[in-house]
Design an enzyme around this catalytic site. Sequence first.
Site, PDB file in Angstrom:
ATOM      1  N   ARG A  42       0.871  -1.366  -0.031  1.00 47.45           N
ATOM      2  CA  ARG A  42       0.196   0.052   0.013  1.00 47.45           C
ATOM      3  C   ARG A  42       0.849   1.313   0.107  1.00 47.45           C
ATOM      4  NH1 ARG A  42      -3.392  -2.671  -1.567  1.00 47.45           N
ATOM      5  NH2 ARG A  42      -5.286  -3.240  -0.870  1.00 47.45           N
ATOM      6  N   HIS A  77      -0.537   0.191  -9.920  1.00 46.47           N
ATOM      7  CA  HIS A  77      -1.458  -0.813  -9.028  1.00 46.47           C
ATOM      8  C   HIS A  77      -1.932  -1.977  -9.810  1.00 46.47           C
ATOM      9  CE1 HIS A  77      -3.761  -1.196  -4.915  1.00 46.47           C
ATOM     10  NE2 HIS A  77      -3.319  -2.364  -5.271  1.00 46.47           N
TER      11      HIS A  77
HETATM   12  N1  LIG Z   1      -0.521  -4.290  -5.279  1.00 46.02           N
HETATM   13  C1  LIG Z   1      -1.404  -5.059  -5.415  1.00 46.02           C
HETATM   14  O1  LIG Z   1      -1.662  -5.252  -6.456  1.00 46.02           O
HETATM   15  C2  LIG Z   1      -1.872  -5.868  -4.303  1.00 46.02           C
HETATM   16  C3  LIG Z   1      -2.586  -6.911  -4.381  1.00 46.02           C
HETATM   17  C4  LIG Z   1      -3.024  -7.883  -3.364  1.00 46.02           C
HETATM   18  C5  LIG Z   1      -2.654  -7.305  -2.215  1.00 46.02           C
HETATM   19  N2  LIG Z   1      -1.831  -6.324  -1.809  1.00 46.02           N
HETATM   20  C6  LIG Z   1      -1.480  -5.801  -0.621  1.00 46.02           C
HETATM   21  O2  LIG Z   1      -0.782  -6.956   0.069  1.00 46.02           O
HETATM   22  C7  LIG Z   1      -0.909  -7.110   1.346  1.00 46.02           C
HETATM   23  C8  LIG Z   1      -0.342  -8.510   1.927  1.00 46.02           C
HETATM   24  O3  LIG Z   1      -1.377  -9.328   1.600  1.00 46.02           O
HETATM   25  P1  LIG Z   1      -1.208 -10.963   2.118  1.00 46.02           P
HETATM   26  O4  LIG Z   1      -2.546 -11.671   1.410  1.00 46.02           O
HETATM   27  O5  LIG Z   1       0.160 -11.522   2.135  1.00 46.02           O
HETATM   28  O6  LIG Z   1      -1.596 -10.472   3.673  1.00 46.02           O
HETATM   29  P2  LIG Z   1      -1.528 -11.711   4.827  1.00 46.02           P
HETATM   30  O7  LIG Z   1      -1.751 -13.111   4.436  1.00 46.02           O
HETATM   31  O8  LIG Z   1      -2.698 -10.980   5.846  1.00 46.02           O
HETATM   32  O9  LIG Z   1      -0.069 -11.356   5.697  1.00 46.02           O
HETATM   33  C9  LIG Z   1       0.298 -10.245   6.268  1.00 46.02           C
HETATM   34  C10 LIG Z   1       1.906 -10.473   6.777  1.00 46.02           C
HETATM   35  O10 LIG Z   1       2.098  -9.441   7.299  1.00 46.02           O
HETATM   36  C11 LIG Z   1       2.625  -9.759   8.833  1.00 46.02           C
HETATM   37  N3  LIG Z   1       2.387  -8.539   9.464  1.00 46.02           N
HETATM   38  C12 LIG Z   1       1.226  -8.064   9.717  1.00 46.02           C
HETATM   39  N4  LIG Z   1       1.342  -6.812  10.648  1.00 46.02           N
HETATM   40  C13 LIG Z   1       2.686  -6.899  10.910  1.00 46.02           C
HETATM   41  C14 LIG Z   1       3.350  -6.017  11.893  1.00 46.02           C
HETATM   42  N5  LIG Z   1       2.987  -4.989  12.513  1.00 46.02           N
HETATM   43  N6  LIG Z   1       4.738  -6.360  11.863  1.00 46.02           N
HETATM   44  C15 LIG Z   1       5.514  -7.491  11.203  1.00 46.02           C
HETATM   45  N7  LIG Z   1       4.631  -8.171  10.390  1.00 46.02           N
HETATM   46  C16 LIG Z   1       3.264  -8.008  10.235  1.00 46.02           C
HETATM   47  C17 LIG Z   1       1.732 -10.718   8.864  1.00 46.02           C
HETATM   48  O11 LIG Z   1       2.519 -11.665  10.152  1.00 46.02           O
HETATM   49  P3  LIG Z   1       1.850 -12.902  10.739  1.00 46.02           P
HETATM   50  O12 LIG Z   1       2.309 -14.025   9.767  1.00 46.02           O
HETATM   51  O13 LIG Z   1       2.812 -12.901  12.032  1.00 46.02           O
HETATM   52  O14 LIG Z   1       0.502 -12.808  10.935  1.00 46.02           O
HETATM   53  C18 LIG Z   1       1.648 -11.834   7.823  1.00 46.02           C
HETATM   54  O15 LIG Z   1       2.912 -12.468   7.826  1.00 46.02           O
HETATM   55  C19 LIG Z   1      -2.575  -6.890   1.488  1.00 46.02           C
HETATM   56  O16 LIG Z   1      -2.739  -6.601   2.680  1.00 46.02           O
HETATM   57  C20 LIG Z   1      -2.553  -5.755   0.437  1.00 46.02           C
HETATM   58  O17 LIG Z   1      -2.381  -4.544   1.072  1.00 46.02           O
HETATM   59  C21 LIG Z   1      -1.430  -5.726  -2.837  1.00 46.02           C
END
Ligand SMILES: NC(=O)c1ccc[n+]([C@@H]2O[C@H](COP(=O)([O-])OP(=O)(O)OC[C@H]3O[C@@H](n4cnc5c(N)ncnc54)[C@H](OP(=O)(O)O)[C@@H]3O)[C@@H](O)[C@H]2O)c1
Length: 306
Positions: free
Chosen positions: A221, A269
Amino acid sequence: MNITLCCTATKIEPWLEGLRAALPRAHVSVWQPGAPQADYAVVWAPPQQFLDEQPGLRALFNIGAGVDALLRLRLPEGCRVVRIDDGGMAVQMAEYVCHAVVRHFRELDGYEADMRAGHWGFRRPRVRAQFPVGVMGLGVLGERVARALAHFDFPVNGWSRSPKALDGILTFHGADGFHDFLAASRVLVNLLPLTPATRDIMNRDTLARLQPGGYVVNVARGAHLVDEDLLALIDEGHLAGATLDVFRTEPLPAGHPFWTHPRIVATPHTSARTLREDSIAQIARKMAALHRGEAVAGTVDPQRGY
Ligand SMILES: NC(=O)c1ccc[n+]([C@@H]2O[C@H](COP(=O)([O-])OP(=O)(O)OC[C@H]3O[C@@H](n4cnc5c(N)ncnc54)[C@H](OP(=O)(O)O)[C@@H]3O)[C@@H](O)[C@H]2O)c1
């Protein structure tokens, strides 16, 4: 089962038809103000009015992985939020990030410019061991990206909130592990969710802790990154550049320095798009499971914010 669709900036007919085909016994319709109460909703950036008018919703299915914008709204009491997990996004994210890292590491921009200028010349090969890549966020997308980078034999570090053990990846966790993680990394890839704890996490203090010649890939983001701090560190020479797919304001405003900065590659994006067919199948499967009273993956914890 009554399902309502409220997706702004989305072509809605294919979602409507797809969900009707996947759940033939359900009543699926597009929300209008004043529409009857539904059991489940499929949403993207819904207005607050929609949520206020649907207090009996049992679950909201977000047609993306990031739920930061949705969680900023006032949600119906007891309504769970379910995000798309993977749904074809992880492989897209892996190819985008590997492309960005390899393009930087192999100096492909430089070669492209040389060839356009009619210059046939070699650069000294860079040493892979000197390009450790740190992946922030080891969730559905981050873990896949970290594994894909490791296939190219880059040293890979990973950082998450809770401890994780991943083969071939050096992992760090929590606030205590953050500075060590940054100091061990030269390339920083961001795949964190946007929460109060992660907003502005890439700033002058944290980015300055990357190894000299650092490189930033932001695919999560825009609000994770303090734009001026990135620009200052590139201009001062501590960072070599960045690939950015997400921005604080989207579309990126006219005149923003990211449009033209020679060391920044920007894309609109698009690193991991929601694939409609895969997502409809996933949502239909999860909705049916929830309706049977079963647990489903990708349920968001509103306290954690992801
Ligand atoms: N650019 C694009 O086209 C696009 C597309 C899709 C998604 N995204 C972005 O990518 C993000 C990640 O997606 P995802 O599906 O991989 O999310 P996810 O499965 O919810 O994984 C989030 C990861 O971040 C870690 N995390 C969260 N808060 C933290 C903190 N305060 N300190 C350290 N680590 C932290 C979590 O730790 P734990 O494992 O310990 O819970 C987990 O490993 C989404 O939220 C979205 O914003 C972007």
